[in-house]
Design an enzyme around this catalytic site. Sequence first.
Site, PDB file in Angstrom:
ATOM      1  N   GLY A  70       0.842  -1.188   0.000  1.00  0.00           N
ATOM      2  CA  GLY A  70       0.000   0.000   0.000  1.00  0.00           C
ATOM      3  C   GLY A  70       0.878   1.238   0.000  1.00  0.00           C
ATOM      4  CB  THR A 151       7.250  -0.275  10.814  1.00  0.00           C
ATOM      5  OG1 THR A 151       7.033  -0.506   9.413  1.00  0.00           O
ATOM      6  CG2 THR A 151       8.730  -0.367  11.124  1.00  0.00           C
ATOM      7  NE  ARG A 153      -2.124  -0.011  13.653  1.00  0.00           N
ATOM      8  CZ  ARG A 153      -1.489   1.044  13.172  1.00  0.00           C
ATOM      9  NH1 ARG A 153      -0.166   0.986  13.010  1.00  0.00           N
ATOM     10  NH2 ARG A 153      -2.146   2.143  12.851  1.00  0.00           N
ATOM     11  CD  GLU A 182       2.435  -1.061  20.553  1.00  0.00           C
ATOM     12  OE1 GLU A 182       1.914   0.075  20.624  1.00  0.00           O
ATOM     13  OE2 GLU A 182       2.883  -1.524  19.497  1.00  0.00           O
ATOM     14  CG  HIS A 201       3.375   2.110  18.010  1.00  0.00           C
ATOM     15  ND1 HIS A 201       2.259   1.333  18.197  1.00  0.00           N
ATOM     16  CD2 HIS A 201       3.229   2.672  16.782  1.00  0.00           C
ATOM     17  CE1 HIS A 201       1.467   1.420  17.142  1.00  0.00           C
ATOM     18  NE2 HIS A 201       2.035   2.234  16.266  1.00  0.00           N
TER      19      HIS A 201
END
Length: 239
Positions: A70, A151, A153, A182, A201
């Site tokens: 994407g 990087t 999810r 997290e 993150h």
Amino acid sequence: MDQRICEELGIQVRNTPNAFTLPVADSVMGYILAFARRQVWMDRAVKAGTWQKIPGKSLSECTLGVIGVGNVGKAVLRRAHAFGMTLLGNDIAPVATDFVAELKVEMTSLKDLLNRADFVSVNCDLNPTSWHLINAATLREMRSDAVLVNTARGPVVDEPALIEALKAGTIAGAGLDVFEIEPLPEDSPLKKMDHVMLAPHNSNSSPAAWERVHWNTIRNLLLGLDIPIDDFESLKTRV
């Protein structure tokens, strides 16, 4: 977010697409360069008093496989193309043929990508088809000298399976910006692994990107309230 329920209740749902594409793609290349050129490990060795020349690889010698072509996946591939990497892509949706031809990306199956790539970058959305897409079985398809970079999810990767693969030497390393839980729990084995790079993150970190998100959010709010935004760019300069 359950968009069907929101639609039934008349609640508008808007987003700020493509806001963090560039910094995330930069972060992916940062992980790849660090593992290929071994700077992190040489830095540690020199600071510890060891003058050790650790063998590295040129990116032009390496193959990159991108899962999810994407906006972010395309940006990663563009950067990797500039380094002369061999490029593989995998996506459940069709990818524009002109993009594939321009960068000489070979679109292939997930299994083939995992079998061939030196670096595997996870850049797909989290949805029912991608939950634990990287699991014990798919990790076994990777080369033993390959590195996984996530990087996207956290839940796209089955974290316990990844930990076992790293312990067993099934793959050579991992660069992880996202996790299933997290903040990453204090007792996570990942924190003790020398062949793993971790970040909180933060691959989207960029003042310019944050600014774009803020203004796009304001724009979405004005649209939702049916407030004219014909002069929106001028408004930004006056605030």
